[in-house]
Design an enzyme around this catalytic site. Sequence first.
Site, PDB file in Angstrom:
ATOM      1  N   ASP A   1      -3.937   7.120  -2.495  1.00 39.07           N
ATOM      2  CA  ASP A   1      -3.837   7.300  -3.948  1.00 39.07           C
ATOM      3  C   ASP A   1      -2.448   6.914  -4.451  1.00 39.07           C
ATOM      4  O   ASP A   1      -1.473   6.947  -3.714  1.00 39.07           O
ATOM      5  CB  ASP A   1      -4.124   8.763  -4.321  1.00 39.07           C
ATOM      6  CG  ASP A   1      -3.165   9.723  -3.636  1.00 39.07           C
ATOM      7  OD1 ASP A   1      -2.862   9.495  -2.443  1.00 39.07           O
ATOM      8  OD2 ASP A   1      -2.701  10.680  -4.290  1.00 39.07           O
ATOM      9  N   GLU A   2      -2.418   6.572  -5.727  1.00 35.32           N
ATOM     10  CA  GLU A   2      -1.164   6.390  -6.466  1.00 35.32           C
ATOM     11  C   GLU A   2      -0.110   5.594  -5.704  1.00 35.32           C
ATOM     12  O   GLU A   2       1.058   5.980  -5.679  1.00 35.32           O
ATOM     13  CB  GLU A   2      -0.582   7.766  -6.839  1.00 35.32           C
ATOM     14  CG  GLU A   2      -1.518   8.549  -7.719  1.00 35.32           C
ATOM     15  CD  GLU A   2      -0.993   9.950  -8.027  1.00 35.32           C
ATOM     16  OE1 GLU A   2      -1.077  10.342  -9.195  1.00 35.32           O
ATOM     17  OE2 GLU A   2      -0.519  10.639  -7.137  1.00 35.32           O
TER      18      GLU A   2
END
Length: 531
Positions: free
Chosen positions: A341-342
Amino acid sequence: MGIGGKARRVRGAALALLLAGTTAVAVGAASPAQATPETSLRQIVPAPVKVTPRPGVSYSLTANARIQTQPGSPDARKVGEYAAELLRPATGYRLPVSSGVTPRGVTLLLVGADPKVGKEGYQLDVTPWGVVIRARAAAGLFAGVQTLRQLLPAKIEAKTKQSGPWTVPGGSVLDYPRFGHRGAMLDVARHFFSVDEVKRYVDQIAAYKVNYLHLHLADDQGWRIEIKSWPRLATYGGSIEVGGGKGGYYTQEQYKSLVTYAGSRGITVIPEIDMPGHTNAALASYAELNCDGVAPPLYDGTEVGFSSLCIDKPITYRFVDDVLRELAALTPGPFLHIGGDEAHSTTEPDFKTFMDKVLPLVKKHGKLALGWHEFVKTNPATSAVAQYWGTDTEDADVAAAAARGNKVLLSPASKAYLDMKYDENTELGLDWAGYTDVQDAYDWNPGAYLKGVPESAVRGVEAPLWTETLDESSDVEQMAFPRLPAIAELGWSPQSTHDWTDFSKRLAAQGPRWQAAGVNYYASPQVPWGN
Ligand code: NGO
């Protein structure tokens, strides 16, 4: 000496019950006195598939009750021991566990269950003589014990002896899950939680038939699992937490004990090492993992998206290989979660390069990959599972992955994130995905939530609990209860049972249980507590 008349009658009745199921009327056996139960078969969370109350019938657990388990099955025996441990403190009864099939007291059988119950379901029958739980595997017996627990008075959850009667309402339950994956996640990276604190959460989620615990073991602020080939990850990278506190990590022995404990509660642990972003703790521990060879300082803030492993350095993949190898060896379950993620400090092509190298390593160590949904952009093998954490009901990459055959685990942040504040007055938690009161957490259908992701592509649901603002068990409980049971119910109960008003009443009946157990739940005004 032959069998006396009374004993023979009772044995005959027992046999009739075993042969014909509990619809049989035990002719000739005198019924024990019937007490009025405090609870109802209609108040179980998660709602069972089918409930048939038998008004006027009940069973009271008494001081001489026994717990009998399927002869020849050590697994059934273990569930029996677990049930005894659950029921002994509040009742003060001995509740000896032995193998046997007489339907008196509490009996856990691995024969005679409707094939519909599958591996995790069960049938539960309450007659005047006892409670019989039938399943096809130990997981089903375990689930049945959780149901039985909710049918006893709330004070059964107390840790000290209470006065009875311990009456269970008569009738039967046929039950099995809608989805095979019902998860909870605890972020032990932002704030460290001790083995005992995690075990406490394991016990709490097991009560709602959750069968996976995802542990977020590494992030910018801390690395929480001993990796013998890279020892500084834990000793240095795990030395602080958000706010600069002491942090901590699990030795491999401690971690194994946690995994075993979870297993004894029907829960498979999924370890997550987030990468290539969310890796400051690792980068701080080993300078050579950084592209410029300079280790950044440890980080105790709550920003995201600033760190990345060095995509072009071969050592990065030696590091990931070592970590995944050690983690796989500690993991009896099928999944390793690799985050993803991210990755805001990793370019898109680099992200793909990274995933193309790392996904085969997961496979090499005999595991399946789970990742936050961003990683499906890289076209992983269809065995990889995407965990959706967005706030929209549409995501083209996830829908395309589902069409290719990848399964999706649903954790939409605006519904399933237990770290979102309930409302503007909630002290703990975050609000980036909006406020999420109990009804918001409950009122959605995982089988039809994401466009292009039909129920057949949904593996299940998970309720993540991120801990930027949470430091101890009472904080965890305040955010998880009562929303965790809402997500657990979405994962277990058939969509046909979905009804907020009914759910809110069933949830209200959990309140006294949490009180008796000392769980610091949030008394949301949406729930009719005490009515
Ligand atoms: C996001 C972010 C986490 C935060 C969390 C807070 C995901 C998958 N990445 O969820 O790092 O802790 O929100 O709610």
